[in-house]
Structure formats: structure tokens, C-alpha cells
Design a protein around this motif. Structure first.
Motif, PDB file in Angstrom:
ATOM      1  N   MET A   1       0.667  -1.269   0.028  1.00  0.00           N
ATOM      2  CA  MET A   1       0.041   0.044  -0.038  1.00  0.00           C
ATOM      3  C   MET A   1       0.850   1.236   0.163  1.00  0.00           C
ATOM      4  N   ASN A   2       0.605   2.285  -0.993  1.00  0.00           N
ATOM      5  CA  ASN A   2       1.379   3.353  -0.872  1.00  0.00           C
ATOM      6  C   ASN A   2       0.687   4.462  -0.069  1.00  0.00           C
ATOM      7  N   LEU A   3       1.502   4.800   0.875  1.00  0.00           N
ATOM      8  CA  LEU A   3       1.049   5.617   2.025  1.00  0.00           C
ATOM      9  C   LEU A   3       1.481   7.125   1.384  1.00  0.00           C
ATOM     10  N   PRO A   4       0.512   8.138   1.808  1.00  0.00           N
ATOM     11  CA  PRO A   4       0.723   9.582   1.235  1.00  0.00           C
ATOM     12  C   PRO A   4       2.098  10.235   2.190  1.00  0.00           C
ATOM     13  N   ILE A   5       3.038   9.770   1.948  1.00  0.00           N
ATOM     14  CA  ILE A   5       3.984  10.370   3.069  1.00  0.00           C
ATOM     15  C   ILE A   5       4.544  11.718   2.296  1.00  0.00           C
ATOM     16  N   LYS A   6       4.653  11.898   1.049  1.00  0.00           N
ATOM     17  CA  LYS A   6       5.058  13.068   0.262  1.00  0.00           C
ATOM     18  C   LYS A   6       3.776  13.813   0.139  1.00  0.00           C
ATOM     19  N   GLN A   7       3.475  14.942   0.924  1.00  0.00           N
ATOM     20  CA  GLN A   7       2.355  15.447   0.900  1.00  0.00           C
ATOM     21  C   GLN A   7       2.338  17.060   0.479  1.00  0.00           C
ATOM     22  N   HIS A   8       1.431  17.343  -0.551  1.00  0.00           N
ATOM     23  CA  HIS A   8       1.519  18.627  -1.391  1.00  0.00           C
ATOM     24  C   HIS A   8       0.865  19.723  -0.371  1.00  0.00           C
ATOM     25  N   ILE A   9       1.625  20.760  -0.206  1.00  0.00           N
ATOM     26  CA  ILE A   9       1.010  21.896   0.520  1.00  0.00           C
ATOM     27  C   ILE A   9       0.150  22.935  -0.336  1.00  0.00           C
ATOM     28  N   ILE A  10       0.293  22.689  -1.791  1.00  0.00           N
ATOM     29  CA  ILE A  10      -0.435  23.294  -2.668  1.00  0.00           C
ATOM     30  C   ILE A  10      -1.200  22.224  -3.426  1.00  0.00           C
ATOM     31  N   PRO A  11      -2.545  22.258  -3.600  1.00  0.00           N
ATOM     32  CA  PRO A  11      -3.121  21.199  -4.345  1.00  0.00           C
ATOM     33  C   PRO A  11      -2.751  21.150  -5.611  1.00  0.00           C
ATOM     34  N   LYS A  12      -2.501  20.069  -6.227  1.00  0.00           N
ATOM     35  CA  LYS A  12      -2.186  19.759  -7.939  1.00  0.00           C
ATOM     36  C   LYS A  12      -3.456  20.503  -8.685  1.00  0.00           C
ATOM     37  N   THR A  13      -4.586  20.280  -8.393  1.00  0.00           N
ATOM     38  CA  THR A  13      -5.848  20.678  -9.139  1.00  0.00           C
ATOM     39  C   THR A  13      -5.842  22.372  -9.111  1.00  0.00           C
ATOM     40  N   TYR A  14      -5.200  22.948  -7.976  1.00  0.00           N
ATOM     41  CA  TYR A  14      -5.051  24.566  -8.083  1.00  0.00           C
ATOM     42  C   TYR A  14      -3.917  24.898  -8.879  1.00  0.00           C
ATOM     43  N   LEU A  15      -2.841  24.228  -8.721  1.00  0.00           N
ATOM     44  CA  LEU A  15      -1.576  24.590  -9.610  1.00  0.00           C
ATOM     45  C   LEU A  15      -1.844  24.431 -11.123  1.00  0.00           C
ATOM     46  N   LYS A  16      -2.583  23.145 -11.388  1.00  0.00           N
ATOM     47  CA  LYS A  16      -2.926  23.244 -12.687  1.00  0.00           C
ATOM     48  C   LYS A  16      -3.459  24.249 -13.421  1.00  0.00           C
ATOM     49  N   GLN A  17      -4.329  25.235 -12.699  1.00  0.00           N
ATOM     50  CA  GLN A  17      -4.483  26.460 -13.500  1.00  0.00           C
ATOM     51  C   GLN A  17      -3.420  27.434 -13.663  1.00  0.00           C
ATOM     52  N   PHE A  18      -2.135  27.276 -13.356  1.00  0.00           N
ATOM     53  CA  PHE A  18      -1.163  28.042 -13.610  1.00  0.00           C
ATOM     54  C   PHE A  18      -0.166  27.545 -14.354  1.00  0.00           C
ATOM     55  N   THR A  19      -0.679  26.414 -15.157  1.00  0.00           N
ATOM     56  CA  THR A  19       0.409  25.891 -16.143  1.00  0.00           C
ATOM     57  C   THR A  19      -0.041  26.161 -17.556  1.00  0.00           C
ATOM     58  N   SER A  20       0.879  25.897 -18.396  1.00  0.00           N
ATOM     59  CA  SER A  20       0.203  26.052 -20.079  1.00  0.00           C
ATOM     60  C   SER A  20      -0.075  24.576 -20.664  1.00  0.00           C
ATOM     61  N   ASP A  21       0.185  23.738 -19.880  1.00  0.00           N
ATOM     62  CA  ASP A  21      -0.191  22.294 -20.458  1.00  0.00           C
ATOM     63  C   ASP A  21      -0.672  21.324 -19.652  1.00  0.00           C
ATOM     64  N   ASP A  22      -1.330  21.919 -18.386  1.00  0.00           N
ATOM     65  CA  ASP A  22      -1.844  21.171 -17.421  1.00  0.00           C
ATOM     66  C   ASP A  22      -0.906  20.104 -16.626  1.00  0.00           C
ATOM     67  N   LYS A  23       0.452  20.190 -16.967  1.00  0.00           N
ATOM     68  CA  LYS A  23       1.438  19.066 -16.426  1.00  0.00           C
ATOM     69  C   LYS A  23       2.627  20.000 -15.561  1.00  0.00           C
ATOM     70  N   ASN A  24       3.062  21.084 -16.306  1.00  0.00           N
ATOM     71  CA  ASN A  24       4.385  21.474 -15.677  1.00  0.00           C
ATOM     72  C   ASN A  24       4.159  23.166 -15.612  1.00  0.00           C
ATOM     73  N   ILE A  25       4.965  23.416 -14.603  1.00  0.00           N
ATOM     74  CA  ILE A  25       4.661  24.960 -14.084  1.00  0.00           C
ATOM     75  C   ILE A  25       6.120  25.451 -13.835  1.00  0.00           C
ATOM     76  N   TRP A  26       6.150  26.912 -14.119  1.00  0.00           N
ATOM     77  CA  TRP A  26       7.376  27.508 -13.905  1.00  0.00           C
ATOM     78  C   TRP A  26       7.428  27.902 -12.528  1.00  0.00           C
ATOM     79  N   LEU A  27       8.953  28.104 -11.634  1.00  0.00           N
ATOM     80  CA  LEU A  27       8.665  28.218 -10.412  1.00  0.00           C
ATOM     81  C   LEU A  27       9.998  29.039 -10.235  1.00  0.00           C
ATOM     82  N   PHE A  28       9.900  30.078  -9.216  1.00  0.00           N
ATOM     83  CA  PHE A  28      11.109  30.409  -8.755  1.00  0.00           C
ATOM     84  C   PHE A  28      11.506  30.134  -7.274  1.00  0.00           C
TER      85      PHE A  28
END
Length: 298
Positions: A1-28
């Protein structure tokens, strides 16, 4: 069973709106001062950020809050963002639901965790309420004081400390923060839902950026010339929520107003600033690099 040890502090569904391809995002990234493009599956992640350790059950890891966020809170964003993108205001019931997403996003940031843990430490030492860990919160937590493994009263603790409470270390675990979140998230969501919300559209050819601390309240706006009453939460590259505004409506902001909003994103971020476009991200960081020196939480 894969436990959710690595946890997002920003949801992927939210970050998706700040991508150009729904997959990758530019960050500083603040500590390295590097720009890069990265999968939203991999950033920002903190190991066991919401995990609670059950000391009475052989140190078993409990992921209840992570599951709660993933299954009950994060889906609210996509459900209502599609409606807002069509230009339809939320009903009172819908607003009450969406307020839980906004509340959770404010409370689950790294800077908020640091702030609340410091308030908990002060509450346990002095019985003083903070901005978030208030009197009601203090009453919910039982305080125990020990000396040489033996429990002592608070009065004995004060006597033995000889007034040097600031020098007394307290072992406030991250579990305390996680256990505090559900009730506070509910209370804060109710406060948010009682306020007016306006929805700000970006002008043609312009975009909002976001960060790992994207919900900025009015008392955190460090600019006396900020053009809006209330706080700000970018919802997509083209839409931002104006919290505690004067009225409820949609409106297109001017280019200068958008720059002011993006300035606050950079002033208040913890570690990452995000954009769908490398050029937009670099331009905003370059223009507002001075603000990073006065960021509220580092």
C-alpha cells in the motif's frame, strides 16, 4: 500500500490552473534563487507535513488529515472554479462550501505552521492568546508540565521557572499543529463566508501569478497604496478572489492593479512563486526583487 508520505501543501488541482499544459509549471525558488520548469506532481511537497504519530499505538503514522484534504476539500476548487470562470457568482451555499477550500489553503502553508506553533508555545508558557491560537483554542488543549518525569502543576512550573519563561524550551510537535487545524479551518471558513467576495479578471494580455502562500489577508497587505479593500487569492492566471471586499461582483482590473496584486504575491511567498510562463515569472521577480527582502515570513 502506497502511503501519502509526500504531501502537497498546494493542491495539484489548483496549480494546474497556473500551467500552460496542465502538467508543468514555472517556479522561482527563494533559497536558491533559481528558475525552473517542474511537474506539478513534484512541487511543493513536504514529507509528513500533515501526518500525526499515534504514540499509544507503537508510533503508527496517521494520515487522516491528508486524506481529508485530498478527498473532501481539494475537489471543491475544481467544482466551483468552473462556475466562476463562466462568470456566475456563487450562491450562499456554494460560497460556504468554497470558503473551506480558501480557509484550508491559508492555514496549510509553511509560514502559517511556523506562526501557529510559536503561538502555541507562547500560550502554553504564558496562557496568552495569539492571532490564530486564540482563547478557545487554548481551552481545547490540555497543558501538562513535568519535572524529572513527574507531572507538576502550572503554579509549580511558574515557581520553578523563576520568571524566565522565555528560556524554557517546549517540545511542541508538528502533531499539535495538525490537531489544531480542523476546528480552526471550520471557524475561519465561516468567517470568510460571511464576508463579501469580488472576483477580479486580469486585463487582456496580463496574468496573475501565485505562490506557496497564496491567500493574503487584508492585514498582511504591506502597501498603503494597494488599490483594493480586503485580501487577495489568485484563483487562476485570469481570475483572483478579493476577500472581504466592498461588494460582490466581477470586474476587470487595470494593468497597474494587477501589478499590485502580483507584488503582494511576491512579498508574502514562503519558498516558491509560480507562473505558467517563464518570461512573466522572471519579469515579476526582477521588478519586485526588493520586496523579497521584507517578506513577512522567511
Amino acid at each position: 500500500m502506497n502511503l501519502p508520505i509526500k504531501q502537497h501543501i498546494i493542491p495539484k488541482t489548483y496549480l494546474k490552473q497556473f500551467t500552460s499544459d496542465d502538467k508543468n509549471i514555472w517556479l522561482f525558488q527563494k533559497d536558491t534563487k533559481h528558475f525552473r520548469e517542474q511537474s506539478i506532481n513534484k512541487v511543493p511537497i513536504i514529507k509528513d507535513f500533515y501526518t500525526v504519530t499515534d504514540e499509544e499505538n507503537d508510533g503508527k503514522k496517521l494520515y487522516d488529515f491528508e486524506y481529508f484534504l485530498a478527498n473532501d476539500i481539494e475537489p471543491l476548487y475544481q467544482l466551483y472554479i468552473e462556475q466562476l470562470q463562466r462568470g456566475k457568482l456563487l450562491s450562499e451555499l456554494e460560497k460556504n462550501h468554497f470558503a473551506f477550500f480558501v480557509s484550508s489553503q491559508k492555514l496549510r502553508s509553511v509560514s502559517m505552521k511556523d506562526k501557529i506553533i510559536k503561538e502555541i508555545e507562547r500560550a502554553f508558557k504564558y496562557g496568552e492568546a495569539g492571532e490564530w491560537f486564540d482563547k478557545t483554542s487554548i481551552e481545547q488543549f490540555t497543558q501538562h508540565f513535568y519535572e524529572d518525569g513527574k507531572e507538576i502543576t502550572y503554579e509549580e512550573f511558574l515557581e520553578k521557572s523563576e520568571g524566565n519563561l522565555d528560556e524554557i524550551p517546549l517540545d511542541i510537535s508538528k502533531d499539535c499543529f495538525v490537531q489544531f487545524l480542523p476546528e480552526k479551518m471550520k471557524d475561519f471558513a465561516e468567517t470568510l463566508a460571511s464576508q463579501n467576495w469580488s472576483y477580479l479578471r486580469a486585463p487582456k494580455g496580463r496574468c496573475f501569478i501565485t505562490s506557496d502562500n497564496p491567500v493574503i489577508l487584508d492585514n498582511e497587505i504591506g502597501d498603503s497604496t494597494f488599490p483594493f479593500k480586503g485580501g487577495i487569492f489568485p484563483l487562476t492566471t485570469q481570475l483572483a478572489l478579493n476577500i472581504n471586499s466592498l461588494e460582490e461582483k466581477f470586474r476587470v482590473v487595470g494593468a497597474k492593479e494587477l501589478r499590485k496584486i502580483n507584488q503582494q504575491i511576491i512579498r508574502n511567498f514562503d519558498r516558491f512563486v509560480f507562473s505558467h510562463n517563464e518570461g512573466i515569472l522572471r519579469s515579476n521577480i526582477k521588478k519586485n526583487s526588493r520586496l523579497m527582502e521584507v517578506t513577512k515570513y522567511v
